[in-house]
Design an enzyme around this catalytic site. Structure first.
Site, PDB file in Angstrom:
ATOM      1  N   GLU A  75       0.837  -1.201   0.000  1.00 18.73           N
ATOM      2  CA  GLU A  75       0.000   0.000   0.000  1.00 18.73           C
ATOM      3  C   GLU A  75       0.875   1.256   0.000  1.00 18.73           C
ATOM      4  O   GLU A  75       0.607   2.213  -0.734  1.00 18.73           O
ATOM      5  CB  GLU A  75      -0.903  -0.005   1.224  1.00 18.73           C
ATOM      6  CG  GLU A  75      -1.693   1.283   1.427  1.00 18.73           C
ATOM      7  CD  GLU A  75      -2.032   1.522   2.882  1.00 18.73           C
ATOM      8  OE1 GLU A  75      -2.291   2.682   3.237  1.00 18.73           O
ATOM      9  OE2 GLU A  75      -2.032   0.547   3.673  1.00 18.73           O
ATOM     10  N   ASP A  84       0.766   3.838  -3.244  1.00 16.99           N
ATOM     11  CA  ASP A  84       0.367   5.241  -3.120  1.00 16.99           C
ATOM     12  C   ASP A  84       1.324   6.134  -3.896  1.00 16.99           C
ATOM     13  O   ASP A  84       0.908   7.074  -4.582  1.00 16.99           O
ATOM     14  CB  ASP A  84       0.340   5.627  -1.641  1.00 16.99           C
ATOM     15  CG  ASP A  84       0.020   7.089  -1.426  1.00 16.99           C
ATOM     16  OD1 ASP A  84      -1.092   7.512  -1.758  1.00 16.99           O
ATOM     17  OD2 ASP A  84       0.900   7.819  -0.924  1.00 16.99           O
ATOM     18  N   ASP A 119      -6.959   1.135   0.394  1.00 20.09           N
ATOM     19  CA  ASP A 119      -5.629   0.588   0.684  1.00 20.09           C
ATOM     20  C   ASP A 119      -5.331  -0.603  -0.220  1.00 20.09           C
ATOM     21  O   ASP A 119      -4.217  -0.748  -0.739  1.00 20.09           O
ATOM     22  CB  ASP A 119      -5.540   0.149   2.145  1.00 20.09           C
ATOM     23  CG  ASP A 119      -5.574   1.318   3.115  1.00 20.09           C
ATOM     24  OD1 ASP A 119      -5.438   2.478   2.674  1.00 20.09           O
ATOM     25  OD2 ASP A 119      -5.730   1.065   4.325  1.00 20.09           O
ATOM     26  N   GLU A 150      -4.390   0.452  -3.772  1.00 22.03           N
ATOM     27  CA  GLU A 150      -3.009   0.930  -3.835  1.00 22.03           C
ATOM     28  C   GLU A 150      -2.034  -0.248  -3.784  1.00 22.03           C
ATOM     29  O   GLU A 150      -1.006  -0.241  -4.483  1.00 22.03           O
ATOM     30  CB  GLU A 150      -2.744   1.892  -2.686  1.00 22.03           C
ATOM     31  CG  GLU A 150      -3.477   3.222  -2.834  1.00 22.03           C
ATOM     32  CD  GLU A 150      -3.363   4.107  -1.613  1.00 22.03           C
ATOM     33  OE1 GLU A 150      -3.689   5.296  -1.717  1.00 22.03           O
ATOM     34  OE2 GLU A 150      -2.944   3.607  -0.542  1.00 22.03           O
TER      35      GLU A 150
END
Length: 230
Positions: free
Chosen positions: A45, A49, A118, A121
């Site tokens: 995650e 991102d 989450d 990502e």
């Protein structure tokens, strides 16, 4: 080790076939079910991102070569925020393949915005590690494509717009107050009031405080536009 049928179907929905299937298994594994032999998706995650941010920054620069940083930033924020990631996750059925612990399952984890965002990502990071930046970029542009094309040129979140409205009139920033909370813990509904220093206010309800604050700010902006008071 080969992927299960549901993960194979998920590969088809996102348009990427993994050469390292363990990356996809990790990407859909929530911390509530992690074990010493099963790593959760938190590290992915974190990476995803950043990959998403880079892809979106490149896409926005290419889409509008004349845009200023001040114009690009709100568009960028609208495209990479957790709510948008969760929307994309719902569209590709990520919730159906998330590996969750019993407590998260009972509390509706497959529908939670934070878990879906989450997880999305983490999937981006898994594709990046599996096949490189070009594959991750293609994935993001494919899944976000329509959103990139329609993001408003002067897109700003409602709270920022309302604060700027107040500042332009030498008023303090708007205040936000929770006036009600209803529903069970796994599916709460918040009612938030946005209020200006001169007493003008509006309320809105949503499934999270953040969403309710944005909706209340948007409602108050709409009222200000209607009245056109200085």
């Amino acid at each position: 080790m080969t992927l299960s049928a549901d993960l194979r179907a998920f590969e088809g929905r996102i348009g990427h076939r993994f050469t390292r299937p363990e990356l996809l298994r990790q990407a859909v594994t929530h911390g509530s079910v992690a074990t010493p032999g099963r790593t959760d998706n938190q590290r992915l995650e974190f990476l995803g991102d950043r990959v998403l941010g880079l892809v979106m920054a490149e896409a926005l620069l290419a889409a509008d070569p004349e845009a200023t940083e001040g114009q690009l930033a709100p568009r960028f924020n609208a495209l990479v925020r957790k709510e948008t990631c969760a929307e994309v996750a719902r569209e590709v059925g990520l919730g159906d393949v998330l590996k969750l612990g019993r407590s998260e399952m009972i509390s509706g984890g497959r529908r939670k915005m934070a878990l879906l965002g989450d997880g999305m990502e983490a999937v981006i990071a898994a594709v990046y590690l599996d096949a490189g930046h070009a594959a991750a970029r293609d994935l993001v542009l494919r899944l976000w494509g329509a959103r990139i094309g329609r993001v408003e040129a002067d897109a700003r979140d409602a709270k920022t717009a309302l604060q700027e409205w107040a500042q332009a009139r030498r008023m303090p920033p708007p205040a936000y107050a929770e006036v009600a909370r209803e529903g069970p813990d796994h599916a709460p509904r918040f009612t938030i009031e946005a209020r200006l220093a001169d007493g003008r206010a509006a309320r809105a309800e949503a499934g999270s405080k953040r969403q309710a604050e944005q909706a209340a700010a948007q409602a108050l902006l709409a009222e200000l536009e209607e009245t056109r008071q200085p």
